[in-house]
Scaffold this motif. Structure first.
Motif, mmCIF file in Angstrom:
data_model
loop_
_atom_site.group_PDB
_atom_site.id
_atom_site.type_symbol
_atom_site.label_atom_id
_atom_site.label_comp_id
_atom_site.label_asym_id
_atom_site.label_seq_id
_atom_site.Cartn_x
_atom_site.Cartn_y
_atom_site.Cartn_z
ATOM 1 N N ARG A 202 66.691 26.778 35.712
ATOM 2 C CA ARG A 202 67.880 27.480 36.210
ATOM 3 C C ARG A 202 68.487 26.749 37.401
ATOM 4 O O ARG A 202 69.716 26.624 37.510
ATOM 5 N N ARG A 206 72.296 25.048 37.530
ATOM 6 C CA ARG A 206 73.282 25.381 38.564
ATOM 7 C C ARG A 206 73.808 24.120 39.232
ATOM 8 O O ARG A 206 75.009 24.001 39.511
ATOM 9 N N SER A 209 76.100 22.253 36.799
ATOM 10 C CA SER A 209 77.352 22.997 36.692
ATOM 11 C C SER A 209 78.239 22.745 37.905
ATOM 12 O O SER A 209 79.459 22.601 37.788
ATOM 13 N N LYS A 210 77.616 22.649 39.078
ATOM 14 C CA LYS A 210 78.360 22.380 40.312
ATOM 15 C C LYS A 210 79.060 21.029 40.231
ATOM 16 O O LYS A 210 80.240 20.899 40.568
#
Length: 217
Positions: A202, A206, A209-210
């Motif tokens: 996870r 993240r 994705s950033k």
């Protein structure tokens, strides 16, 4: 450098790569802005500032696709202040078949190895892990094929134990690096271990994705 391997073909724009100083154990995640000829332009991430990356420094790059694992040796050629980019010159590319059974996540965890021959205990540090094994660094010496008991401290009050086998070895002076394959882990320890891997998954999603969202701005 292998002339057959064209850098723009293996590192397309917006690829996520990991970089580190030779001799360091910390991998820094960044994103490819563009790759051409023998040059790679990457995002200047905050960790580069913390580690004081300078022109002339050498950086190792690791990247993988479904077919190959790539290790690229490079040198920092330019740091672009305004555009927050780092330009790297590629010195060499090594490519090996990707035969890993599961994805590896970077992690830095205290651990210990108990040798089955003499029951001595050796301190080690886990540097990355997957569902089937992990890489460790230690000053201890072990043989490929040797079987050991291992304790890993996922947190101060969360310790897992399992039996494993040494699958490969390398030297990053002044320490030894080993790859271990998990042979036997009971259900309680397996549940803790897989829960920890899901947390790392996870966290990495993240982070990726950033970076991807930044490229869309």
């Amino acid at each position: 450098m292998d002339d057959v391997i064209e850098i723009e073909n293996i590192l397309p724009e917006k690829s996520i790569i990991k970089t580190r100083h030779p001799g360091s154990y910390d991998w820094v995640t960044t994103i490819i802005r563009k790759a051409y000829g023998n040059c790679i332009e990457v995002e200047q991430v905050e960790d580069y500032m913390v580690k004081v990356i300078m022109i002339g420094d050498n950086l190792l790059i690791k990247y993988s696709d479904n077919e190959y694992l790539y290790t690229i040796e490079s040198t920092v050629q330019e740091i672009k202040f305004a555009s927050r980019a780092v330009l790297l010159t590629v010195n060499s590319i090594k490519r090996i078949k990707n035969i890993r059974y599961s994805y590896r996540y970077d992690a830095y965890l205290s651990s210990s190895l108990k040798m089955m021959q003499d029951f001595s205990e050796v301190y080690s540090v886990v540097t990355n892990l997957s569902n089937t094994g992990m890489s460790i660094i230690t000053k201890g010496y072990m043989e490929i094929g040797e079987k050991v008991d291992m304790n890993v401290y996922l947190s101060s009050d969360n310790i897992i134990n399992f039996k494993c086998e040494i699958k490969w070895s390398d030297v990053i002076w002044p320490n030894n690096m080993y790859g271990v394959h998990i042979l036997d882990m009971d259900n309680v320890n397996r549940e803790k271990y897989e829960g920890y891997i899901k947390k790392l998954e996870r966290k990495e999603k993240r982070l990726i994705s950033k970076y991807i969202n930044k490229t869309k701005m």
